[in-house]
Design a protein around this motif. Sequence first.
Motif, short mmCIF file in Angstrom:
data_model
loop_
_atom_site.label_atom_id
_atom_site.label_comp_id
_atom_site.label_asym_id
_atom_site.label_seq_id
_atom_site.Cartn_x
_atom_site.Cartn_y
_atom_site.Cartn_z
N SER A 2 5.52 26.10 0.09
CA SER A 2 5.64 25.12 1.17
C SER A 2 4.31 24.48 1.53
CB SER A 2 6.27 25.77 2.41
OG SER A 2 5.36 26.68 3.01
N VAL A 3 3.20 25.14 1.17
CA VAL A 3 1.88 24.55 1.42
C VAL A 3 1.22 24.09 0.12
CG1 VAL A 3 1.51 25.84 3.56
CG2 VAL A 3 0.74 26.83 1.39
N GLY A 4 2.03 23.97 -0.93
CA GLY A 4 1.54 23.38 -2.18
C GLY A 4 0.89 24.33 -3.14
N ILE A 5 1.20 25.64 -3.04
CA ILE A 5 0.63 26.62 -3.97
C ILE A 5 1.77 27.26 -4.75
CG2 ILE A 5 -0.76 28.72 -4.21
CD1 ILE A 5 -1.98 28.06 -1.46
N HIS A 6 1.72 27.14 -6.06
CA HIS A 6 2.79 27.67 -6.91
C HIS A 6 2.28 28.89 -7.68
CE1 HIS A 6 6.25 27.85 -9.54
NE2 HIS A 6 5.44 27.88 -10.59
N PHE A 7 3.00 30.01 -7.56
CA PHE A 7 2.63 31.24 -8.26
C PHE A 7 3.56 31.49 -9.44
CE2 PHE A 7 0.40 32.19 -4.31
CZ PHE A 7 -0.72 32.88 -4.76
N THR A 8 3.00 32.00 -10.53
CA THR A 8 3.76 32.38 -11.72
C THR A 8 3.36 33.79 -12.12
OG1 THR A 8 3.81 30.09 -12.51
CG2 THR A 8 4.27 31.83 -14.13
N GLN A 9 4.35 34.64 -12.38
CA GLN A 9 4.03 35.98 -12.85
C GLN A 9 3.60 35.92 -14.31
OE1 GLN A 9 7.03 39.02 -12.30
NE2 GLN A 9 5.86 40.56 -13.43
N VAL A 10 2.46 36.55 -14.62
CA VAL A 10 1.91 36.48 -15.98
C VAL A 10 1.83 37.83 -16.67
CG1 VAL A 10 0.57 34.40 -15.47
CG2 VAL A 10 -0.47 36.67 -15.12
N ALA A 11 1.95 38.93 -15.90
CA ALA A 11 1.84 40.25 -16.53
C ALA A 11 2.28 41.31 -15.53
CB ALA A 11 0.39 40.52 -16.97
N GLU A 12 2.31 42.55 -16.01
CA GLU A 12 2.55 43.68 -15.12
C GLU A 12 1.85 44.92 -15.67
OE1 GLU A 12 6.87 45.34 -16.69
OE2 GLU A 12 6.84 43.86 -15.06
N ARG A 13 1.62 45.87 -14.78
CA ARG A 13 1.02 47.13 -15.15
C ARG A 13 1.96 48.24 -14.68
NH1 ARG A 13 -1.18 44.66 -18.23
NH2 ARG A 13 -3.42 44.45 -18.70
N VAL A 14 2.33 49.13 -15.61
CA VAL A 14 3.37 50.11 -15.33
C VAL A 14 2.81 51.37 -14.68
CG1 VAL A 14 5.17 51.55 -16.36
CG2 VAL A 14 4.78 49.24 -17.23
N GLY A 15 1.67 51.87 -15.18
CA GLY A 15 1.14 53.12 -14.66
C GLY A 15 2.11 54.26 -14.88
#
Length: 374
Positions: A344-357
């Motif tokens: 809504s404030v013009g910032i777009h996030f994309t998931q690029v990875a994950e860490r399982v541990g």
Amino acid sequence: MFLYLSFLRPPPTRVNPSAAQRTICITPQISNDLRTEYPETILDLYFAWIPVGFKTPDTPSLKKLTTYQGSSSRFKEVHVPFPLNASHGQEWTLVLTTSPRLEDVQIPLEILGDCTTLLPVLSMPIAISSKDFHAPSKQEKIRRIYTLCRRTISLTEQTSFDLDKKVWDSGLGLSSWLIEHFTKTSEPQTSGETLQSVLQSKRALSILELGAGIGVVSIVLGVLRTMVESCQDGVERHDTIHTTDLPSAIPLIKENIAKNNHLFSDNTNQTTAVPSPSVLDWNEPIPITIPTKLDVVIMADVTYNTASFPALIRTLSALQPKFFVLGYKERDVEERTLWDMAESVGIHFTQVAERVGAGPNVVEIWVGTRLESS
């Protein structure tokens, strides 16, 4: 999720070597980062004593202390024999781990993202004193030792339940991903590669970490950036890493930065990337000492309190980095409303990875950029 070995009952600050039992009493604990989950696991615990500031004829070695048996061991006191050769005026550090190998006390950040091993713990130095004194106080801090590209990083946490004074899963998961992303060969046309080129840039960078906690991500970034050569031989390059949190977190951040200060410059001191701790309250305007035009804004585990989201979004909207990077572990599905609020404030996030541990709750890595119209 990662699993942490810690002390529910910490060691004392000092011991008397003439005490009849020649032991100290602790209560080991195995839990998640927030100490809200306790796995029903059965593991052997090992201990060792490391001399502080002096050498002994014997090489420190790990010995079996006890077998941890899930919930039945959560509040169980254990007596640890202290070194037979301990004498007045010395200091010793207690090491507690689930591995019989002393080298495993150091936690390799490069592979931590897929590591199922419990994170070992070290006490602060315990003073040996034969002088008369009242009952010794319990220690209020612990240490963990990490490695990064053959460098040793020492991080101090507090034994209290203060949320900003201990390492969190997302900080370790994000650090692990940054190391991999920083050191791998560039692969064009993937979502994070432009971020990679910024992180690997030979020019001076301006980086901001929000909600830094004990400072682990900033410290890792400082070490990584010191490994990048300057764009010109003989030309100095000094990165700025603003390591921010609320006032209560700043003393421990300063302590951890000072402890690792030798890691933030190359051999010639021409390339430096020293984290700089400062207060940034999301409910207040950004201080004039912190620039809003930045290369990267880093965040780890800033989503645990949904009530703070409006203030966090106001802060993000006032910043103008090339990239936002977020390490996130879900604790409540409502936390995921942050992405819509950022949009809504013009910032777009994309998931690029994950860490399982150690599982099951993974650390997700998200990269954000400003929408072209914003």
